[in-house]
Scaffold this active site. Structure first.
Site, PDB file in Angstrom:
ATOM      1  N   ARG A 166       0.746  -1.049   0.087  1.00 58.86           N
ATOM      2  CA  ARG A 166       0.053   0.081   0.008  1.00 58.86           C
ATOM      3  C   ARG A 166       0.875   1.202   0.182  1.00 58.86           C
ATOM      4  NH1 ARG A 166      -2.037   0.486   5.304  1.00 58.86           N
ATOM      5  NH2 ARG A 166      -0.781   2.274   5.488  1.00 58.86           N
ATOM      6  N   HIS A 221      -3.267   4.676   4.804  1.00 57.26           N
ATOM      7  CA  HIS A 221      -4.428   3.458   5.225  1.00 57.26           C
ATOM      8  C   HIS A 221      -5.710   4.223   4.375  1.00 57.26           C
ATOM      9  CE1 HIS A 221      -7.273   0.809   6.482  1.00 57.26           C
ATOM     10  NE2 HIS A 221      -7.988   1.771   7.253  1.00 57.26           N
ATOM     11  N   TYR A 223       4.454   4.745  11.349  1.00 62.89           N
ATOM     12  CA  TYR A 223       4.707   3.210  11.658  1.00 62.89           C
ATOM     13  C   TYR A 223       5.639   2.745  10.527  1.00 62.89           C
ATOM     14  CZ  TYR A 223       0.653   3.154   8.572  1.00 62.89           C
ATOM     15  OH  TYR A 223      -0.387   3.471   7.814  1.00 62.89           O
TER      16      TYR A 223
HETATM   17  C1  LIG Z   1     -14.566  -6.078  11.788  1.00 66.60           C
HETATM   18  C2  LIG Z   1     -13.853  -5.092  11.934  1.00 66.60           C
HETATM   19  N1  LIG Z   1     -12.898  -4.784  12.783  1.00 66.60           N
HETATM   20  C3  LIG Z   1     -12.094  -3.891  12.655  1.00 66.60           C
HETATM   21  C4  LIG Z   1     -12.231  -2.921  11.836  1.00 66.60           C
HETATM   22  C5  LIG Z   1     -11.471  -1.447  11.713  1.00 66.60           C
HETATM   23  N2  LIG Z   1     -10.558  -1.832  10.651  1.00 66.60           N
HETATM   24  C6  LIG Z   1     -10.771  -0.996   9.500  1.00 66.60           C
HETATM   25  S1  LIG Z   1      -9.777  -1.315   8.344  1.00 66.60           S
HETATM   26  C7  LIG Z   1      -8.703  -2.306   9.299  1.00 66.60           C
HETATM   27  C8  LIG Z   1      -7.346  -2.832   8.698  1.00 66.60           C
HETATM   28  C9  LIG Z   1      -7.689  -3.673   7.586  1.00 66.60           C
HETATM   29  O1  LIG Z   1      -6.516  -4.242   7.200  1.00 66.60           O
HETATM   30  P1  LIG Z   1      -6.308  -5.365   5.979  1.00 66.60           P
HETATM   31  O2  LIG Z   1      -7.420  -6.223   6.041  1.00 66.60           O
HETATM   32  O3  LIG Z   1      -4.949  -5.596   5.827  1.00 66.60           O
HETATM   33  O4  LIG Z   1      -6.837  -4.277   4.623  1.00 66.60           O
HETATM   34  P2  LIG Z   1      -6.137  -3.148   4.016  1.00 66.60           P
HETATM   35  O5  LIG Z   1      -6.853  -1.779   4.711  1.00 66.60           O
HETATM   36  O6  LIG Z   1      -4.888  -3.020   4.284  1.00 66.60           O
HETATM   37  O7  LIG Z   1      -6.665  -3.229   2.705  1.00 66.60           O
HETATM   38  C10 LIG Z   1      -9.434  -2.597  10.481  1.00 66.60           C
HETATM   39  C11 LIG Z   1      -8.784  -3.121  11.833  1.00 66.60           C
HETATM   40  C12 LIG Z   1     -13.368  -3.218  10.761  1.00 66.60           C
HETATM   41  N3  LIG Z   1     -13.642  -2.242   9.687  1.00 66.60           N
HETATM   42  N4  LIG Z   1     -14.012  -4.109  10.943  1.00 66.60           N
END
Ligand SMILES: Cc1ncc(C[n+]2csc(CCOP(=O)(O)OP(=O)(O)O)c2C)c(N)n1
Length: 378
Positions: free
Chosen positions: A271, A275, A284
């Protein structure tokens, strides 16, 4: 008395013969991510496919830049950019037939748009509206999903149901590396494998779940290895190599369509942006790491290959850029128009049959709005 004397003549009966239910060896991912661009395999890649991938990658990158700019102008509440991940986004959309279904996560707007959803409609949810904006049935794209991994069991359910009905449908579900730690990921993969559902799981391992690096997310050798525990093949692919991602996903889709069951594909990518626009990634991770990945840019990788094969000259590059610019200008113009909102919409599509409470609240709001209007006319 020795232990042997204590046991006397007792000998346990041998257990029933045991053998693994399936041979795990063919399910294991390759030792390294599969690559096409810049390797001998590239000569086999279809020029027309490479051209389509290229046009979509350029368009996708421009879309990310434009959508991020719209957050700064207050036109979009939030945007999770997929810059650096365009190869996964585009390949996921292009490998599917019209009759198939795509189940995206919140980061997968590009896949949704590449599948044919209107670029503005694809942003409705991220604009802060309460609904998805597009009709999921029109292009067979499930709503962009914010709760992590909940789209995966939905994809399995749809694919399994389609198979029971005899419909020739494959579901491709996208999830991030962080999403693989969710219970829904486990449940979806387990059901998919037990039912041999026609599903392809695409994990975009972009290194981070917000600020959490992969090393703190899992101790597995790779995310693709997780497939073996469920009894499905795991494939590891270079997620920045559009031709490789397309090939691996196309194999998995074909396998699913032919009744071979699900596949888990881990695409190793990065990425490049934070985020979302609300995140500061410098807190980080270091610039040096980001720079290393910029060197492995999906658009540049494809450009180099196509140029070497005489499939891309400056005129073709410019025409891809021009087309992307037209899309971006249209996105800007339309996103700058304030949508006409009807507060009564709050009650639409909540339930197929509204509950008595909802009807009561609906009547209250209608009365308030009418009273307000009368007041304004007085
Ligand atoms: C069930 C749930 N728990 C926590 C969150 C908060 N949250 C939003 S994005 C994220 C990180 C997700 O990372 P990843 O799956 O690696 O996807 P990326 O954002 O890197 O595409 C979190 C913990 C959420 N959206 N849904």
């Amino acid at each position: 008395m020795t232990v042997m004397e204590q046991r006397g003549t007792y000998r346990p009966t041998p257990p029933p013969a045991w053998q693994p239910r399936t041979d795990p060896a063919p399910l294991l991912p390759d030792a390294e991510p599969y690559r096409v661009l810049g390797t001998d395999a590239a000569a086999q890649a279809d020029p027309e496919l490479l051209r389509r991938l290229y046009a979509q990658l350029v368009r996708g990158r421009r879309y990310n830049v434009q959508a991020t700019a719209l957050t700064k102008q207050g036109r979009l509440a939030v945007y999770p950019s997929s810059t650096g991940q365009e190869a996964c986004e585009v390949a996921a959309a292009l490998v599917l037939e019209e009759r198939d279904w795509l189940f995206p996560s919140y980061r997968d707007t590009l896949a949704v748009v590449a599948r044919g959803v209107d670029p503005v409609e694809a942003l409705t949810l991220l604009r802060g509206d309460w609904h998805t904006g597009y009709d999921p049935y029109e292009h067979r794209v499930a709503p962009l999903c914010t709760p992590l991994a909940t789209q995966l069991p939905h994809a399995v359910g749809l694919a399994h149901a389609a198979r029971l009905k005899g419909d020739d449908v494959v579901a491709l579900a996208m999830v991030g590396d962080g999403g693989t730690s969710e219970g829904d990921f486990h449940e979806a993969l387990n059901f998919a494998a037990v039912w041999q559902a026609p599903v392809v799981f695409l994990v975009q391992n972009n290194g981070f779940a917000i600020s959490v690096p992969l090393a703190k997310q899992t101790a597995a050798p790779s995310l693709a290895h997780k497939a073996v525990g469920y009894g499905m093949p795991g494939r590891l692919v270079d997620g920045n190599d559009a031709a490789a991602v397309h090939e691996v996903l196309a194999d998995a889709v074909r396998r699913a369509r032919e009744g071979g069951g699900p596949t888990l594909v881990e695409a190793v990518t990065y990425r490049i942006d934070a985020h979302t626009n609300a995140d500061d990634a410098t807190r980080y991770r270091g610039d040096a790491e980001v720079e290393t990945w910029r060197e492995h840019d999906p658009i540049q990788l494809l450009e180099r290959e196509m140029t070497a094969r005489g499939l891309l000259d400056e005129a073709a590059r410019q025409s891809a850029r021009d087309a992307a610019e037209v899309m971006a200008a249209d996105l800007r113009t339309r996103m700058n128009q304030d949508p006409a909102l009807d507060p009564m919409d709050l009650f639409s599509h909540v339930y197929a049959e509204p509950t008595p409470q909802l009807r009561e609240q609906q009547a209250l709001l209608r009365a308030e709005l009418e009273a307000e209007q009368e007041g304004a006319h007085r």
